[in-house]
Design a protein around this motif. Sequence first.
Motif, short mmCIF file in Angstrom:
data_model
loop_
_atom_site.label_atom_id
_atom_site.label_comp_id
_atom_site.label_asym_id
_atom_site.label_seq_id
_atom_site.Cartn_x
_atom_site.Cartn_y
_atom_site.Cartn_z
N SER A 24 56.29 121.60 69.90
CA SER A 24 57.24 121.10 70.89
C SER A 24 57.92 122.27 71.57
CB SER A 24 58.29 120.22 70.22
OG SER A 24 59.01 120.96 69.28
N ARG A 100 56.68 113.15 74.26
CA ARG A 100 55.63 113.18 73.24
C ARG A 100 55.25 111.78 72.79
NH1 ARG A 100 56.30 117.95 68.98
NH2 ARG A 100 54.10 117.41 68.86
N GLU A 302 53.02 113.21 68.89
CA GLU A 302 53.77 113.81 67.79
C GLU A 302 53.36 113.22 66.44
OE1 GLU A 302 58.44 115.00 66.87
OE2 GLU A 302 57.95 113.47 68.37
#
Length: 404
Positions: A24, A100, A302
């Motif tokens: 991230s 995400r 994610e």
Amino acid sequence: MRLRAKVLASGMAAVLVAALAACSGGEDKPVGTVGVASTLGPGEGALNLVTLPGYIENGGSDPRVDWVTPFQERTGCKVSLKVVASAEDMAEVMQMKSRRYDGVAAPPEVAGRLIDSQDVAPVNTGLVDNYRKLEPRLRNLLKRGKTVYGVPYVWGSNLLMYDTRSAQPAPSSWAALFDPAQARRYSGRLVMRDSPLAIAEAALYLRGKDRDLGIGDPYSLTREQLEAAERVLAQQRPHVKMYWELPADSVSAFAGGEAAVGQVWPYQVDVLSRAGKSVQGVAPSEGVTGWMNAWMIGARAEHPNCMYQWLQWTASPDVQQQIAEWSGVAPANPQACDGDRLRAAFCNAYHVGDRDYLDKVVFAHTPSRQCGTSGGAKGRRDCTDYAEWTEAWFEATKGGKRVP
């Protein structure tokens, strides 16, 4: 639709490890992307999904309609939903580099754009139980070469429906909607889908009427071909009662005797026929178009392990039965019609498992500047893209340019 209460009895296969890693970034920086999975591991405990209304149910609409809670109980993956209002909103959300989202239930006008913009990841279909039980024709729709980008979820076709009391002789061609003389005959009683992809039905009509246009694939149109379809739709507009977004709106129009001929899905035909209304749905002589919604993995997922478990879950016959019966769509897994799942009349009306019918359907793909790319093949670059289709649709049906 009323969905019978049923406890899902099918078990989920245990999943093994996963080597999907994503980094991230900051709030305004793009996050890392995931590659194709080779193995799967334990779920990450969460799953963030993007969907249009009605395609995922967690009991909020009806406590008997819930395929989210059993999934969470079996996998430990807590589902969070981002419900968007339109296909345009869906594409915008999935293309935000700072987000995400793990997966999206994408319609055809979104799926192709997400593949081209690399906002979805390839799917390892060997990790998806029930994948090979899904309709083969559907499995090939989101391939680029040998790479698969989506797992079929639901599908449908676009039919011509008419009121048997007022539409005589019985129409059998898209000309009932698009030929000026026939449209005038039913002026104020025509019904159309409100979607730029409905241009394809006008293109099918023109393919037979004006062969000099050279239309082949109705979803791959040159500028000249698109403009011809736009003119047909503009001429039709004064005679249209409604452009429907929600299927229930067109059902009401036919049920109340306000519509005579329309462009519908099998859903409207099924609902009205079971209600005893005098309607008939037909596959027009020029051909039938169709659509498929598919689950796609976000490029910056994610929780990829939970996403693969979701792919397995939603491809299972019992979940396929629920989504089909609740939303009035055809399941991608024909086993949803086995045993006591879906009633036989439903499966017949929606052509579930009818390979001959499926082979004749011209399935939608995202219009692209490069013609002939629906299956990943290279082609000419003189076609029109979805943005141009959207502008053409707005000008033809709304009488002006679209305001962003």
